[in-house]
Design a protein around this motif. Sequence first.
Motif, PDB file in Angstrom:
ATOM      1  N   SER A 116       0.858  -1.198   0.000  1.00 29.55           N
ATOM      2  CA  SER A 116       0.000   0.000   0.000  1.00 29.55           C
ATOM      3  C   SER A 116       0.885   1.235   0.000  1.00 29.55           C
ATOM      4  O   SER A 116       2.099   1.151   0.230  1.00 29.55           O
ATOM      5  CB  SER A 116      -0.874   0.034   1.259  1.00 29.55           C
ATOM      6  N   GLY A 117       0.233   2.376  -0.193  1.00 31.09           N
ATOM      7  CA  GLY A 117       0.968   3.633  -0.112  1.00 31.09           C
ATOM      8  C   GLY A 117       1.496   3.882   1.289  1.00 31.09           C
ATOM      9  O   GLY A 117       2.633   4.342   1.465  1.00 31.09           O
ATOM     10  N   SER A 118       0.688   3.597   2.289  1.00 31.53           N
ATOM     11  CA  SER A 118       1.124   3.826   3.673  1.00 31.53           C
ATOM     12  C   SER A 118       2.370   3.005   3.983  1.00 31.53           C
ATOM     13  O   SER A 118       3.323   3.493   4.611  1.00 31.53           O
ATOM     14  CB  SER A 118       0.011   3.437   4.649  1.00 31.53           C
ATOM     15  N   VAL A 121       5.403   4.476   2.293  1.00 30.93           N
ATOM     16  CA  VAL A 121       5.931   5.652   2.994  1.00 30.93           C
ATOM     17  C   VAL A 121       6.733   5.222   4.218  1.00 30.93           C
ATOM     18  O   VAL A 121       7.869   5.667   4.430  1.00 30.93           O
ATOM     19  CB  VAL A 121       4.773   6.598   3.389  1.00 30.93           C
ATOM     20  N   TYR A 150      -0.139  14.484   2.736  1.00 30.10           N
ATOM     21  CA  TYR A 150      -0.762  13.205   3.099  1.00 30.10           C
ATOM     22  C   TYR A 150       0.167  12.081   2.697  1.00 30.10           C
ATOM     23  O   TYR A 150       0.548  11.961   1.527  1.00 30.10           O
ATOM     24  CB  TYR A 150      -2.131  13.026   2.416  1.00 30.10           C
ATOM     25  N   HIS A 151       0.546  11.290   3.672  1.00 32.18           N
ATOM     26  CA  HIS A 151       1.452  10.183   3.404  1.00 32.18           C
ATOM     27  C   HIS A 151       0.923   8.891   4.016  1.00 32.18           C
ATOM     28  O   HIS A 151       1.692   8.070   4.518  1.00 32.18           O
ATOM     29  CB  HIS A 151       2.847  10.514   3.932  1.00 32.18           C
ATOM     30  N   GLY A 152      -0.394   8.733   3.995  1.00 33.41           N
ATOM     31  CA  GLY A 152      -0.984   7.513   4.504  1.00 33.41           C
ATOM     32  C   GLY A 152      -1.164   7.559   6.007  1.00 33.41           C
ATOM     33  O   GLY A 152      -1.029   8.612   6.647  1.00 33.41           O
ATOM     34  N   GLU A 225       4.894  15.270  -1.355  1.00 34.36           N
ATOM     35  CA  GLU A 225       4.222  14.831  -2.580  1.00 34.36           C
ATOM     36  C   GLU A 225       4.587  15.872  -3.646  1.00 34.36           C
ATOM     37  O   GLU A 225       4.395  17.076  -3.405  1.00 34.36           O
ATOM     38  CB  GLU A 225       2.708  14.833  -2.391  1.00 34.36           C
ATOM     39  N   SER A 230      -4.489  14.230  -1.672  1.00 28.59           N
ATOM     40  CA  SER A 230      -5.557  13.994  -0.692  1.00 28.59           C
ATOM     41  C   SER A 230      -5.956  15.240   0.077  1.00 28.59           C
ATOM     42  O   SER A 230      -7.088  15.356   0.524  1.00 28.59           O
ATOM     43  CB  SER A 230      -5.126  12.900   0.283  1.00 28.59           C
ATOM     44  N   ASP A 258       6.817  11.366  -2.549  1.00 26.86           N
ATOM     45  CA  ASP A 258       5.706  10.436  -2.391  1.00 26.86           C
ATOM     46  C   ASP A 258       4.863  10.516  -3.664  1.00 26.86           C
ATOM     47  O   ASP A 258       4.082  11.452  -3.854  1.00 26.86           O
ATOM     48  CB  ASP A 258       4.897  10.796  -1.147  1.00 26.86           C
ATOM     49  N   VAL A 260       2.619   8.313  -4.728  1.00 26.77           N
ATOM     50  CA  VAL A 260       1.529   7.332  -4.679  1.00 26.77           C
ATOM     51  C   VAL A 260       0.391   7.734  -5.624  1.00 26.77           C
ATOM     52  O   VAL A 260      -0.236   6.874  -6.232  1.00 26.77           O
ATOM     53  CB  VAL A 260       1.057   7.130  -3.223  1.00 26.77           C
ATOM     54  N   ILE A 261       0.140   9.021  -5.783  1.00 28.90           N
ATOM     55  CA  ILE A 261      -0.888   9.401  -6.777  1.00 28.90           C
ATOM     56  C   ILE A 261      -0.293   9.923  -8.078  1.00 28.90           C
ATOM     57  O   ILE A 261      -0.895   9.785  -9.132  1.00 28.90           O
ATOM     58  CB  ILE A 261      -1.914  10.406  -6.229  1.00 28.90           C
ATOM     59  N   LYS A 287      -1.035   2.339  -5.629  1.00 31.14           N
ATOM     60  CA  LYS A 287      -2.207   2.642  -6.473  1.00 31.14           C
ATOM     61  C   LYS A 287      -2.093   2.190  -7.926  1.00 31.14           C
ATOM     62  O   LYS A 287      -2.409   1.067  -8.265  1.00 31.14           O
ATOM     63  CB  LYS A 287      -2.509   4.141  -6.377  1.00 31.14           C
TER      64      LYS A 287
HETATM   65  C1  LIG Z   1       0.544  10.694  -1.526  1.00 28.86           C
HETATM   66  C2  LIG Z   1      -0.040   9.526  -0.813  1.00 28.86           C
HETATM   67  N1  LIG Z   1       0.743   8.785  -0.010  1.00 28.86           N
HETATM   68  C3  LIG Z   1       0.271   7.718   0.644  1.00 28.86           C
HETATM   69  C4  LIG Z   1      -1.035   7.324   0.515  1.00 28.86           C
HETATM   70  C5  LIG Z   1      -1.540   6.157   1.269  1.00 28.86           C
HETATM   71  O1  LIG Z   1      -1.815   5.111   0.430  1.00 28.86           O
HETATM   72  P1  LIG Z   1      -2.693   3.859   0.954  1.00 28.86           P
HETATM   73  O2  LIG Z   1      -4.073   4.376   1.183  1.00 28.86           O
HETATM   74  O3  LIG Z   1      -2.573   2.875  -0.167  1.00 28.86           O
HETATM   75  O4  LIG Z   1      -2.040   3.370   2.202  1.00 28.86           O
HETATM   76  C6  LIG Z   1      -1.886   8.071  -0.312  1.00 28.86           C
HETATM   77  C7  LIG Z   1      -3.302   7.688  -0.469  1.00 28.86           C
HETATM   78  O5  LIG Z   1      -4.103   8.389  -1.009  1.00 28.86           O
HETATM   79  C8  LIG Z   1      -1.381   9.202  -0.980  1.00 28.86           C
HETATM   80  O6  LIG Z   1      -2.158   9.971  -1.768  1.00 28.86           O
END
Ligand SMILES: Cc1ncc(COP(=O)(O)O)c(C=O)c1O
Length: 445
Positions: A116-118, A121, A150-152, A225, A230, A258, A260-261, A287
Motif C-alpha cells: 500500500s501507499g502507507s 511511505v 498526506y502520506h498515509g 508529494e 488527498s 511520495d 503514490v498518486i 495505487k
Molecule cells: C501521496 C499519498 N501517499 C500515501 C497514501 C496512502 O496510500 P494507501 O491508502 O494505499 O495506504 C496516499 C493515499 O491516497 C497518498 O495519496
Amino acid sequence: MNARITPAAAKTDLDAFWMPFTANRQFKGQPRLLARAEGMHYWTAEGRQVLDGVAGLWCVNAGHGRREITEAVTKQIGAMDFAPTFQMGHPIAFELANRLAAIAPPGMDRVFFTNSGSESVDTALKIAIAYHRARGQGQRTRLIGRERGYHGVGFGGMSVGGMVNNRKFFASVMLPSVDHLQHTLDIGHNAFSRGLPHWGMHLANDLERLVALHDASTIAAVIVEPIGGSAGVILPPVGYLKRLREICDKHDILLIFDEVITGFGRIGKPFAALEFDVIPDIMTTAKGLTNGAIPMGAVFAQRKIYDAFMQGPENAIELFHGYTYSAHPVACAAALATLDIYEREGLLTRAATLSPEWQEALHSIRGTPNVIDIRNFGLIGAVDLEPRAGKPGARGFEVFLKCFEKGVLIRVTGDIVALSPPLIIESKQIAQIVETLAGAIRETA
Ligand SMILES: Cc1ncc(COP(=O)(O)O)c(C=O)c1O
C-alpha cells in the motif's frame, strides 16, 4: 462504557463493516453501493451507471475491468498462489522490479515491494534513517514533512503528514523527531492558475529555516508529494521542487517524493520526478502500480542508497524490514499486466495530450457561484468551494452527493472537489464531468 456515548441501534446488515475515512452513520442511512465496473464507469447495486471521475481512489489509471489483468491474476494464482520473499524468491518479482527500474527516473533502479501507499511511505522513512546509520551518520533521524501533506496512515506517514484531522487524535504518539515545511497552497496569490502557479518558489527556503533550527546533522530526509492529492490538490510553484532538491543536496539530506498518486502517468510522464526534472533519492508508489486491482506498493531507491546497505558479511541480512506479502506473486502478475497495458496504450504519457482540453474544461467552471479557485495539472483537477458559514465541508459533501445522484463520482476533501479520472478518458466524458459538477455546484448555492 462512557455515559456520554450513545450505543448505536443495530439497524441493517451494513453495521458490521466499520468503514474507513467515512461518515459511517450518514452512509449507512443512505448507502451508496457500487456493484460493477467497466472502462470509465461504475454501476450501482440498483444498476445505475456512474462515470468515474476519480479513478476509484486515484488508482484505476487504465480504466476498470481490464481483461488482461484478470487473466494474468487468474493464471498466477493457479500456478503459484503465494511464495515467501524472505530468504527466498520467485521469478516474476525480479521481472517486475526490472520492468519498473526501466521506467524509473534515472538511477532509481532498486525496488522494495510493499502492499500500500502507507507501507511504502513507512518503508521509505525507515530506509532513509537506516541509510544514514549505515554510512556512519546515525544521528540523522529527524524527518521533515509538510503541512497539508498526506502520506498515509501508518505512524510514520501520519507523523510526517500535515492533515490536522488525521493527526489530532494521535498527537502524543507521533514520531518524536519530525518537523514540517509550510505548504504551498496560496489562493491569495495563485487563484485560478493554469498548471503550476508562478508565485511561491521561495516557500522551499522554509527548509533552510528548519535546517537552521535543528542543524542539518540531525535531519535524515524531507518527504513531499510532488503534487499533493488527498489534501485537495496542492501544486508546487514553478521552481519549488528544484529548490528543495538544491537545499537537500547542500545539507546531505535525502529527498523523498511520495508519488503514490502522481506515479504511473497521472501527470503525463511515468513519474512526477520526470515531469519536473527533479530526481529524488527515494520514491514511494502504490495505487496505479496494479491499476488498483490487487493491493501493492513499491519504493524506488537510488542505487547509492541500496549500495550503502550492501556492506559487511554477505550472509547477513542488510535491512530488517519487509512484509509477508512483499512482492506477492499475484500482485506481481497484476502489476506486469498493468505495465503492459500502460505501455501498449501509451497511458503513461496520455495525460500530457489530454491536459490542455482538461484545463479548458475545468476552468470553464470559473464564475459559477461559490467557486473560489480552480487548479489543474496533467489529469488532476481541483475546484475549491467557498465553505458555508460555520459549516466547513458541508457544501463540498452536498456537491459530492449531488454529483453521485447525477451519475458522476467525484471526491471531496472538505470543500475542495478533487478530480483524477482514469487516463483512458474521452472528450465527451471530460465534458460530462465538468457539466455535472458545475450543475451540482449551482444547485447547492
Ligand atoms: C501521496 C499519498 N501517499 C500515501 C497514501 C496512502 O496510500 P494507501 O491508502 O494505499 O495506504 C496516499 C493515499 O491516497 C497518498 O495519496
